[in-house]
Design an enzyme around this catalytic site. Structure first.
Site, mmCIF file in Angstrom:
data_model
loop_
_atom_site.group_PDB
_atom_site.id
_atom_site.type_symbol
_atom_site.label_atom_id
_atom_site.label_comp_id
_atom_site.label_asym_id
_atom_site.label_seq_id
_atom_site.Cartn_x
_atom_site.Cartn_y
_atom_site.Cartn_z
ATOM 1 C CB CYS A 127 65.220 -22.193 -46.612
ATOM 2 S SG CYS A 127 64.134 -23.622 -46.757
ATOM 3 C CD GLU A 157 63.120 -21.746 -50.526
ATOM 4 O OE1 GLU A 157 64.154 -22.312 -50.102
ATOM 5 O OE2 GLU A 157 62.152 -21.468 -49.820
#
Length: 454
Positions: free
Chosen positions: A262, A228
């Site tokens: 993010c 990720e």
């Protein structure tokens, strides 16, 4: 070299730790190998009971744990408390649902009986980031351990106290020795861990560079990996959007965790018909975020996690301005000490600028004008990232159409992007691969074994 915990509010060293020795790492690997033999054979009910106890431990200590995050990486105390609550939630979610998610799955065949058996595989190494120092770890640990695997954590080097606190929480909750362990080691030693046969898989949340290195090592060893990585999430505003509501949430979506997320909205792609109104109202809402002491519950914007991160963001802003971007608000580091950065809005952002091409990991919003809906989608997809995104419109049908067209791992219609234990989480393109959370997350690190009977 010592691993340091530096308070980004004042740049003072909070604590120092000597990295774990090679002998300690070896003993940790031996412990995890032994623990897997018994842990993998335990019932879901037993594992779940421990995770329920862990959730209780988290909630009982949430004020102290939140303060620890504030001191190590600058998270506001309110956001820290919310993060600990979310960690407790994910523990409870998998305690309650893991057995159902991993139940034998019948298959239809021409003859006989067949099914998929979901079985644990061993020790999963987690290389975790500093921006959500508890949540990132628990969203990995809860499904991974409930599936019967064991875990070893290599946390970001600037949050060693958080890493140690997490390990202590598992101990206090009664988890057997070796089921979850923390290693205080340098990033340069991660590759050797992946090379070790006692590590069967690796998951990383972090930068593209770190992800590429981990994926390379995992691939060389033919081991499963989940990445990720970064995101430059589009926040698409169409001509019929409720601008007041949209701008209020736009500011929140950009400023969560001081912009260091993010899945924070980063590229605000606004159809030209409402562009000027959006800029005016968005600026007003962004001005309500005022950098201050993150330990005060009245503070809604703390420092960035380190001085070096703030300086890197300043470089990106300065280079974008040199290339033609305009500073609508903010634009520079704030205060005489600490890693504070002004909430910033850049307009006139175009291809080639850092504000367009790179992930702006801090309180900087890049606003981009689009001619129409199709142009907005094209701009959204003109990125090497593909983590999350949102679209804002009065027409749910159009919202769904846009959501299907944008190349991301998740799209939200008239809602800001958020992670939720019930929703799969992950990206495409340079944002990584694999999925965390939901039923998909717990199946990432299991052997999906086909069994056929007569």
């Amino acid at each position: 070299m010592a691993i340091q915990s530096v308070n980004p509010t004042n740049n003072q060293i909070e604590a120092e730790f000597e990295p774990h020795s090679s002998a300690y790492v070896e003993s940790a690997l031996e412990r995890t190998e032994q623990a897997f033999k018994s842990w993998s054979a335990e019932s879901f009910a037993y594992r779940g009971k421990l995770f329920i106890q862990l959730a209780s431990q988290l909630r009982s200590q949430k004020e102290d744990l939140a303060r620890l995050m504030t001191l190590e990486m600058g998270k506001t105390i309110n956001e820290g408390i919310a993060e600990i609550e979310k960690c407790a939630w994910v523990c409870e979610y998998y305690a309650e649902n893991a057995e159902r998610f991993l139940r034998d799955e019948p298959l239809t065949t021409d003859s006989g009986k067949a099914f998929i058996s979901y079985e644990p595989i061993g020790c999963v190494l987690a290389v975790m980031p500093w921006n959500f120092p508890f949540w990132q770890v628990f969203r990995y640990a809860a499904p991974t351990l409930m599936a019967g695997n064991t875990g070893i954590l290599k946390h970001a080097s600037n949050v060693p106290q958080c890493a140690l606190a997490i390990e202590q929480l598992f101990i206090e909750a009664g988890f057997p020795v070796g089921v979850f362990q923390n290693l205080l080691i340098e990033s340069s030693r991660v590759e050797a861990l992946i090379d070790d046969g006692r590590i069967v898989a690796v998951t990383l949340t972090g930068s593209e560079l770190a992800g590429a290195k981990v994926a390379e090592a995992a691939g060389r060893n033919i081991k499963s990996s989940l990445l990720e990585l970064g995101g430059s999430d589009p926040f698409i505003v169409l001509a019929d959007a409720d601008i007041d509501k949209t701008c209020r949430i736009a500011a929140k979506a950009r400023m969560i965790n001081c912009g260091q997320s993010c899945i924070a909205a980063k590229r605000f792609i606004v159809v030209e018909r409402v562009y000027e109104e959006f800029i005016h109202k968005f600026t007003a809402f962004m001005k309500t975020y005022i950098p201050a002491d993150p330990l005060q519950k009245s503070t809604n914007c703390g420092p960035m996690a380190s001085l070096s991160l703030a300086e890197e963001l300043q470089r990106q802003v300065s280079e974008s301005v040199k290339a033609g971007a305009h500073i609508e608000l903010g634009g520079k580091m704030a205060g005489n000490q600490g890693a504070f950065f002004e909430p910033t809005i850049l307009t006139g952002v175009k291809e080639g600028m850092p504000a367009f091409e790179e992930e702006m990991f801090g309180p900087v919003a890049s606003v981009i004008k689009a001619k129409d809906t199709d142009h907005a989608v094209a701009i959204a997809n003109n990125s090497r990232f593909g983590l999350g995104g949102s679209v804002w419109t009065a027409d749910p049908k159009i919202g769904l159409e846009v959501a299907r067209k944008v190349q991301t791992g998740a799209m939200f219609v008239n809602q800001m992007v958020a992670s939720d234990p019930r929703l799969p989480f992950g990206g495409i393109k340079k944002s990584g691969y694999g999925r965390e959370l939901s039923h998909l997350g717990i199946r990432e690190f299991v052997n999906q074994k086909t069994i056929v009977l007569p």
